[in-house]
Design an enzyme around this catalytic site. Structure first.
Site, PDB file in Angstrom:
ATOM      1  N   CYS A   6       0.848  -1.200   0.000  1.00  0.00           N
ATOM      2  CA  CYS A   6       0.000   0.000   0.000  1.00  0.00           C
ATOM      3  C   CYS A   6       0.883   1.249   0.000  1.00  0.00           C
ATOM      4  O   CYS A   6       0.627   2.218  -0.718  1.00  0.00           O
ATOM      5  CB  CYS A   6      -0.904   0.023   1.233  1.00  0.00           C
ATOM      6  SG  CYS A   6      -2.099  -1.317   1.323  1.00  0.00           S
ATOM      7  N   ASP A 419      27.117   3.139  22.917  1.00  0.00           N
ATOM      8  CA  ASP A 419      27.052   4.127  23.983  1.00  0.00           C
ATOM      9  C   ASP A 419      27.829   3.547  25.155  1.00  0.00           C
ATOM     10  O   ASP A 419      27.901   2.326  25.308  1.00  0.00           O
ATOM     11  CB  ASP A 419      25.597   4.382  24.373  1.00  0.00           C
ATOM     12  CG  ASP A 419      25.476   5.201  25.645  1.00  0.00           C
ATOM     13  OD1 ASP A 419      26.003   6.324  25.667  1.00  0.00           O
ATOM     14  OD2 ASP A 419      24.885   4.694  26.615  1.00  0.00           O
ATOM     15  N   ASP A 622      19.949   8.170  23.754  1.00  0.00           N
ATOM     16  CA  ASP A 622      20.378   7.313  22.652  1.00  0.00           C
ATOM     17  C   ASP A 622      19.273   7.093  21.619  1.00  0.00           C
ATOM     18  O   ASP A 622      19.529   6.564  20.541  1.00  0.00           O
ATOM     19  CB  ASP A 622      20.825   5.944  23.186  1.00  0.00           C
ATOM     20  CG  ASP A 622      22.001   6.038  24.137  1.00  0.00           C
ATOM     21  OD1 ASP A 622      22.884   6.868  23.876  1.00  0.00           O
ATOM     22  OD2 ASP A 622      22.021   5.289  25.128  1.00  0.00           O
TER      23      ASP A 622
END
Length: 723
Positions: A6, A419, A622
Site C-alpha cells: 500500500c 554508547d 540514545d
C-alpha cells in the site's frame, strides 16, 4: 494502509505528480514525507492523490510546534488506532484458521460425513461452505484491494491472492456439482496463512510512535513562576523567554535556562546518559526535564516550550522515523512483475487450449492449474515463519527482535557504535579505590564517611554507603549534619568537625590535603571522581568513584571484531574518562562529551561514508541514534524510550549478546531470502508444466503445498543454528 505494498502504491502516485521532487511513505508511521514546489502543487492536491488511491488522509493541525497536550493527545489517538489494527488482524487470522483447518482435515482425510444434500456428500458441502466463509469474510480485504487496483489497471500480491483463492473456490464449486476434483482447502489455507503474516506486520506497526509519546511525558507540566516577590504555579506552555522560575529540590527543570541564584546538583542522565550528577551554580546552563537535587534554584527561561533540548530530541526522533527505511519487501518487489505475468500466462493458456481443443472445459483446467501453482501460499509463509522461529530462538537467549525490519536492517553491517554508560559500563557509580592518610585505618574512614553521608540521597553518597555495607562496617553516629550545595557535606563525630566532599571543599575549610594530592591526581587521570574525608584539620582518606565496566564488555568487543566488524564508543562523559575506558576495552575509536544531536550526527556521518551502522544504547539520549542507525540495539535494562526506539532488545544480559543478536538477525534474514527463492522456484518451474497440461490442479496444489512445507522446514533450522 494494511500492507507495505500500500505504501509503495501511494509513494509512486505521489512521486508522479508534477512539482513533487521526492516522496517517501512510511508504513509503520502511517505518514508521507513529500518535498514539492508550492508554485506547482499544494497540500490539498497531495491529499487528493492519496484519496484517489483508495486511502484516507486524517484531519490534522498545520505547523510543527505542538503543545505537550496536543502531542500527547495525537499519540494517544495513534496508539488506539494501532491497537484496533492489531486486534482486527488477530481476529481475522483466528477466524480464518477456525474455518480453514476443518476444511483441510476433511479434504486431506477424504472423510465422508453421513448424509447428502442434492446427492452430494455433506463433507463436500462443509469444505465448500467453510472455505467460502474464510475467503469472503476474513479474506475480504484482499478482494477489496484487488478490485481497487484493477480499476486503475494495476496488480500486486493482493491481486494474485484474490485471483488464486477466488478461482480455486469457484472452480471447486463447479467441480463439486459436476463431480470433479475439489480444491476448497487451498483457497482457505492461502487466505489463512497470508492473514497470519499480515497479523505479524500489524503487531509490530504500532510501536513506532510510542517512544516519542514517552519522551513527551518526561517534560515538566507545571512551573513556579516568580512574579516580583510572589510565586504562582503556571503551565509550562505559558512560560516565555525571560521569565524567572523557582525549582525546588526533587523537581524537574521546566525549560532550558540560566541559573540566577542558588547551587545544586542536577541529574542530567535523561540527556547525557551519564549517571554522575552535574553541579550547577550561578550563570550555569540548565536543561528542561532534568531533575534538581537538594538545592533551590532560580532559573531564567532561555527557550520556550517546543525549542528545548528535549523538544529537539523529539524532532530528531520524528525525522529519523519518517525517513524511508532501507527495507524493501522482496516479495512485493518480485510480485509486482510476477503477478501480471502469471495472470497473462493463465489467460493465454486458457485461450491456447480452447483454440487447440475447441472445448472451454478442457481449457479451464490447465489455466486454473497455472493460477493454483502460482498462488503465493509459500510466499505468505516465507517471512512470518522465519521471523517466528528466529524470534523464538532469540527470546530463549534474551534477544528480542521486534519486527522483520530489524532482520533486514542487520543483514549487512560494517561498524558497531556503543554508547558507554549503562551499555559497556554498569551505569551507576561504585567505589573503586580507597586511599588512606595520616594513620587513619580503612574501617575508621568507612565508618566516618558513612555516618556523615547516611542521610544523603546523592548518587556518590549511595556509592560510598553501598561499599561500607559490603565491608560490614557500622556507620559512626554523626550530629549537626549539613549539606553544602555543589561541594559536599559537613557534620560532627565525637565532637570533631568532619567534612566529606570535593578536595577543593576541604581546602577552602582549612584542611591540609598535601598528603593525598598525588593520589588524587592519579585517580583523576584515570577518569574517576574523587571524594575526600577529613577529621578536624587532617585529611583521613580519599575515595575514587567511577562507573565500572561490565564484566563481559571486553569480550563483546573481541567477538564483534572476530566477525570483521569495526567497533567504536560514543559517550557524553569527559574526554579523560572516555580515554581510560577506551584503553581498558582496547578501542582505538571513540567520541567523548557528545550530546544527543551529536550522537545522531555521528551515526549519519558514518553512513555518509558508506558504512552500515549498528548502534547499541540504553538511555533516552540514545533514542535518536538508535532510530537513525541501520540497526538499533537497545539494552533491556535501559529506558523504555530506548527500548521502543531500538529494533532489537537485549534482555537479562550484557554487551556480549550484541554479537549473537547481529548473527541471529543475519541468519534469519538469510533464511527469509532462501524461503522466498524456494517459494518462487516451485512456482516458476511448475507454471510451464501446468500450462502444457502436464500438471492438473491436484498435482499443482500438491506442488504448492510441498513448497510451503519446504519453507517451514527451512525456517525450523533456525532453532538449531549456532550463533
Amino acid at each position: 494502509m494494511h500492507c507495505s505494498s500500500c505504501a509503495v502504491n501511494i509513494e509512486r502516485a505521489l512521486a508522479k505528480m508534477s512539482g513533487v521532487r521526492e516522496a517517501s511513505v512510511n508504513f509503520a508511521m502511517e505518514n508521507a514525507t513529500v518535498s514539492y514546489e508550492e508554485s506547482k502543487v499544494d497540500e490539498h492536491a497531495l491529499h487528493q492523490v492519496v484519496k484517489n488511491e483508495g486511502y484516507e488522509v486524517p484531519a490534522h493541525e498545520g505547523g510543527h510546534a505542538m503543545s505537550y497536550d496536543a502531542s500527547h493527545a495525537a499519540m494517544s489517538e495513534d496508539e488506539h488506532a494501532s491497537h484496533a489494527d492489531r486486534h482486527g488482524a488477530a481476529k481475522r487470522t483466528i477466524i480464518a484458521f477456525i474455518f480453514g483447518i476443518p476444511a483441510l482435515i476433511l479434504a486431506m482425510g477424504e472423510m465422508a460425513l453421513p448424509g447428502e444434500i442434492f446427492g452430494i456428500n455433506l463433507s463436500y458441502w462443509t469444505q465448500g461452505i467453510f472455505s467460502s466463509v474464510v475467503v469472503f469474510w476474513p479474506g475480504w480485504e484482499f478482494h477489496r484491494m484487488a478490485a481497487r487496483l484493477a480499476i486503475r489497471v494495476r496488480a500486486n500480491m493482493d491481486t494474485l491472492i484474490s485471483l488464486g483463492t477466488l478461482v480455486s473456490l469457484i472452480f471447486s464449486w463447479t467441480q463439486m456439482v459436476s463431480g470433479g476434483s475439489l480444491y476448497f482447502e487451498i483457497a482457505a489455507l492461502i487466505t489463512a496463512f497470508i492473514l497470519l503474516g499480515r497479523y505479524f506486520e500489524a503487531r509490530s506497526k504500532g510501536k513506532a510512535g510510542e517512544a516519542i509519546a514517552k519522551l513527551l511525558e518526561l517534560g515538566a507540566k507545571m512551573a513556579h513562576r516568580l512574579d516580583g516577590k510572589n510565586l504562582e504555579d503556571v503551565a509550562v506552555e505559558t512560560l516565555r523567554v525571560g521569565d524567572v522560575v523557582v525549582v525546588k529540590p526533587g523537581e524537574k527543570i521546566p525549560l532550558d535556562g540560566i541559573v540566577l541564584e542558588g547551587a545544586s546538583s542536577l541529574d542530567e542522565s535523561m540527556l547525557t546518559g551519564e549517571s554522575m550528577p552535574v553541579s550547577k551554580k550561578k550563570d550555569d546552563k540548565v536543561f528542561g526535564a532534568t531533575v534538581n537535587g537538594q538545592g533551590v534554584l532560580n532559573v531564567r527561561v532561555e527557550r520556550e516550550a517546543g525549542n528545548t533540548v528535549l523538544a529537539q530530541i523529539v524532532r530528531l526522533m520524528e525525522s529519523a522515523q519518517a525517513k524511508k527505511a532501507p527495507i524493501q519487501k522482496l516479495a512485493d518487489k518480485i510480485s509486482s512483475i510476477f503477478v501480471p505475468i502469471v495472470i497473462v500466462f493463465s489467460f493465454l493458456t486458457f485461450v491456447g487450449w480452447w483454440m487447440a481443443t475447441g472445448d472451454p472445459t478442457m481449457a479451464i483446467i490447465p489455466a486454473v492449474a497455472v493460477l493454483v501453482i502460482a498462488c503465493p501460499c509459500a510466499l505468505g509463509l516465507a517471512t512470518p515463519t522465519a521471523i517466528l522461529v528466529g524470534t523464538g530462538r532469540g527470546a530463549r537467549n534474551g534477544i528480542l527482535i521486534k519486527n522483520g525490519e530489524a532482520l533486514e536492517r542487520g543483514r549487512s553491517l560494517d561498524v558497531v557504535l556503543f554508547d558507554k554508560t549503562g551499555t559497556l559500563t554498569e551505569g551507576k557509580p561504585v567505589v573503586t579505590d580507597v586511599v588512606l592518610a595520616n594513620a587513619f585505618e580503612q574501617k575508621e574512614v568507612f565508618a566516618i564517611a558513612a555516618g556523615i553521608e547516611f542521610v544523603s540521597e546523592h548518587p556518590l553518597a549511595r556509592a560510598i554507603l553501598m561499599r561500607v555495607k559490603e565491608e560490614g562496617v557500622d556507620p559512626a553516629v554523626a550530629s549537626e549534619v549539613q549539606a553544602v550545595s555543589g561541594k559536599g557535606i559537613r557534620g560532627k563525630i565525637g565532637g570533631k568537625d568532619v567534612l566529606v566532599g570535593q578536595l577543593l571543599f576541604l581546602k577552602e575549610s582549612g584542611v591540609d590535603v598535601a598528603s593525598v594530592e598525588k593520589e588524587v591526581s592519579r585517580l583523576q587521570v584515570e577518569g574517576k571522581t574523587v571524594i575526600a574525608v577529613s577529621v578536624g584539620s587532617s585529611v583521613a582518606g580519599v575515595f575514587g568513584v567511577a562507573d565500572a565496566l561490565k564484566k563481559m564488555a571486553k569480550e563483546a568487543i573481541v567477538r564483534l571484531r572476530s566477525r570483521g566488524l569495526r567497533v567504536a564508543m560514543i559517550t557524553g562523559d569527559h574526554q579523560r574518562t572516555a580515554e581510560v575506558i577506551a584503553k581498558q576495552l582496547g578501542l582505538d575509536e571513540f567520541s567523548a562529551q557528545v550530546f544527543p544531536d551529536q550522537k545522531l550526527e555521528i551515526v549519519k556521518q558514518w553512513q555518509r561514508n558508506g558504512e552500515r551502522v549498528a548502534f547499541v544504547g540504553d538511555g533516552i539520549n540514545d533514542a535518536p541514534a538508535l532510530t537513525q542507525a541501520d540497526l538499533g540495539i537497545a539494552m533491556g535494562t535501559g529506558s523504555d524510550i530506548a527500548i521502543e526506539a531500538g529494533q532489537i532488545i537485549l534482555v537479562g544480559g550484557g554487551p556480549e549478546k550484541v554479537s549473537d543478536a547481529i548473527a541471529l538477525s543475519q541468519k534469519t534474514y538469510r533464511t527469509i531470502k532462501q524461503n522466498l527463492f524456494w517459494a518462487f522456484f516451485y512456482n516458476v518451474a511448475a507454471v510451464p508444466l501446468a500450462a502444457a497440461g502436464l500438471l492438473n490442479p491436484v498435482i499443482a496444489s500438491a506442488a504448492m503445498a510441498f513448497s510451503s512445507v519446504s519453507v517451514v522446514l527451512n525456517s525450523l533450522r533456525l532453532r538449531r543454528i549456532k550463533l
